[in-house]
Design an enzyme around this catalytic site. Structure first.
Site, PDB file in Angstrom:
ATOM      1  CB  SER A  81       9.774  27.037 -19.752  1.00  0.00           C
ATOM      2  OG  SER A  81      10.702  27.767 -18.974  1.00  0.00           O
ATOM      3  CE  LYS A  84      13.543  25.238 -19.236  1.00  0.00           C
ATOM      4  NZ  LYS A  84      12.922  25.819 -17.971  1.00  0.00           N
ATOM      5  CB  SER A 135      10.123  24.424 -15.633  1.00  0.00           C
ATOM      6  OG  SER A 135      10.229  25.115 -16.714  1.00  0.00           O
TER       7      SER A 135
END
Length: 470
Positions: A81, A84, A135
């Site tokens: 993640s 991102k 997230s």
């Protein structure tokens, strides 16, 4: 024996040098007549660097970009993640946070999600908070669809933006870091993530997003309000502790301001964080740590190490005038020049900043209008103890359009009012001088005429007194 004159010998030497230089260029060899090598501004020794558990790691000075620590930093890995960070940057540069997105596709349901529903209308800013605070994978996907029209198109945008950030080995195939769909090519490096984060943290909205501890997304047409808590424990978690070099410490780190966690089965535990103390900002990355605790401990160790050894010095402030360049045929006679952003150096702790000097080197003494703001007009060079340490483009900080007719004789448009006033004052002075001169001449004539009349009257008077004279 044939002899050469001094003049002929000089010509021969010049032709020989010219020929040899041309030969070197044609063979791909360029002669070096001076050593302009830029040396690092800090003396970096990693002998006492901390032991990092992550497979790949790096720490940079966010200001200068100088690498202060690295471990397999250029090894391509799955970032989970942490992806991102780039998704957010591209979305911020493409979308208006106050616009509303409509979910009209099958939404992602794996991992952290907001639980977006078909037909749901939600603000872009709420998707951004959902992605960077909690997230949320579905929020990342929704932003990608809004910004790119399709996931593939958005990933092309991401990869292009990564290159502009200075990334060298990044290929992203999704916006959230999930690798459930056989996306083995979704790779980046610790170095690239540091460069992407450095660029992203220049964005004020991005900094706000990644430093937010908690956020509530208001109710939508398909959902009640959603309360979010950050996955980045270094921002706020004071009660829970972790072990750092054998010492129990709270997760919360003094000065932490972001950025992003990540975790998947193939990526391991990942964390990219930034902390600031004084003028120094450090970005640290740990990829593929074994546990969530270790990823945070890695970055905390690097921060401790960095803040204890280095400091950041701003050699030149961005968008601040360092000098002025004359403008030919412009509406302005001069324009301010400087650097577009802060030129920072990483110095060893306690280094005497008095030993840092800068030199403004314009490419030419005058520039011809029109001049654009941000136009490259030379180089700013920074010296540390007389040694070239850093350099940056010297750019114009203001624009100047072409001037009028008078600019061709060196009178810029901005000076025309002063020029007109000066001309009027000169004319007025000339007229006044002329009037004084005329008055002076008139008075002179009047005085001479009066004198003649007095002389005539005196002679007549003398004749009357002495009628027998002559």
């Amino acid at each position: 024996m044939q002899t050469f004159s001094l003049k002929k010998s000089k010509i021969f030497i010049k032709l020989t040098v010219l020929f040899l230089t041309a030969a070197l260029v044609l063979t791909g060899v360029t002669p070096s007549f001076a050593d302009d090598k830029i040396v690092p501004s800090a003396d970096i020794s990693w002998e006492d660097a901390p032991d990092i558990s992550g497979t790949s790691a790096i720490m940079i000075d966010a200001g200068s970009g100088e690498i202060l620590y690295e471990k397999n930093a250029y090894e391509r890995r799955d970032p989970a993640s942490v992806t991102k960070i780039l998704t957010c940057l591209v979305a911020l540069e493409t979308l208006d946070p106050n616009d509303v997105a409509t979910i009209d596709y099958d939404v992602e349901t794996v991992g952290h999600v907001l639980g977006l529903k078909q037909g749901e209308r939600i603000y872009i800013k709420d998707l951004l908070y959902g992605m960077m605070v909690y997230s949320a994978n579905d929020a990342a996907e929704a932003l990608a669809m809004e910004a790119g029209g399709s996931i593939d198109n958005f990933c092309d945008m991401m990869n292009e933006r990564a290159e502009k950030c200075g990334a060298q080995g990044t290929t992203f195939t999704n916006p959230n870091g999930l690798n459930n769909y056989g996306q083995e090519n979704h790779k980046t490096t610790a170095y690239d993530l540091a460069m992407i984060s450095r660029e992203a943290m220049k964005n004020k909205t991005f900094r706000t997003l990644v430093s937010t501890v908690s956020y509530t997304i208001p109710a939508t047409n398909k959902s009640k309000a959603r309360k979010l808590k950050s996955t980045n424990y270094c921002l706020y978690e004071e009660k829970k502790t972790l072990e750092v070099d054998g010492e129990k410490r709270p997760y919360k780190y003094d000065g932490a301001i972001g950025i992003k966690t990540g975790s998947t089965g193939t990526a391991g535990e990942c964390y990219c964080g930034m902390a600031v103390r004084g003028n120094t900002g450090l970005i640290a990355v740990s990829l593929n740590a074994l546990t969530p605790e270790e990823r945070f401990a890695d970055v905390i160790k690097l921060w401790d190490y960095g803040f204890s050894k280095y400091s950041t010095y701003t050699a030149a402030k961005g968008n601040t005038s360092l000098d002025e360049l004359k403008v030919r045929r412009g509406e302005k006679s001069k324009v301010a020049v400087g650097v577009s952003s802060d030129l920072d150096l990483t110095l060893n702790k306690g280094y005497d900043e008095e030993n840092i000097t800068i030199e403004v080197i314009p490419s030419e003494k005058k520039i011809t209008a029109p001049v654009k703001k941000g136009q490259n007009v030379g180089t700013l060079v920074v010296y540390k103890e007389g040694v070239k340490t850093a350099e940056a483009e010297l750019v114009t900080l203001e624009a100047s359009e072409k001037g009028g007719v008078l600019s061709y004789i060196g009178i810029a448009d901005e000076h025309i009012p002063h020029f007109i006033i000066t001309v009027i004052l000169i004319l007025a002075a000339l007229i006044a001088a002329r009037m004084l001169y005329v008055r002076h001449k008139r008075l002179q004539r009047q005085r001479r005429r009066a004198q003649r009349e007095r002389n005539m009257r005196r002679r007549e008077w003398d004749k009357e007194r002495n009628p027998f004279d002559n």
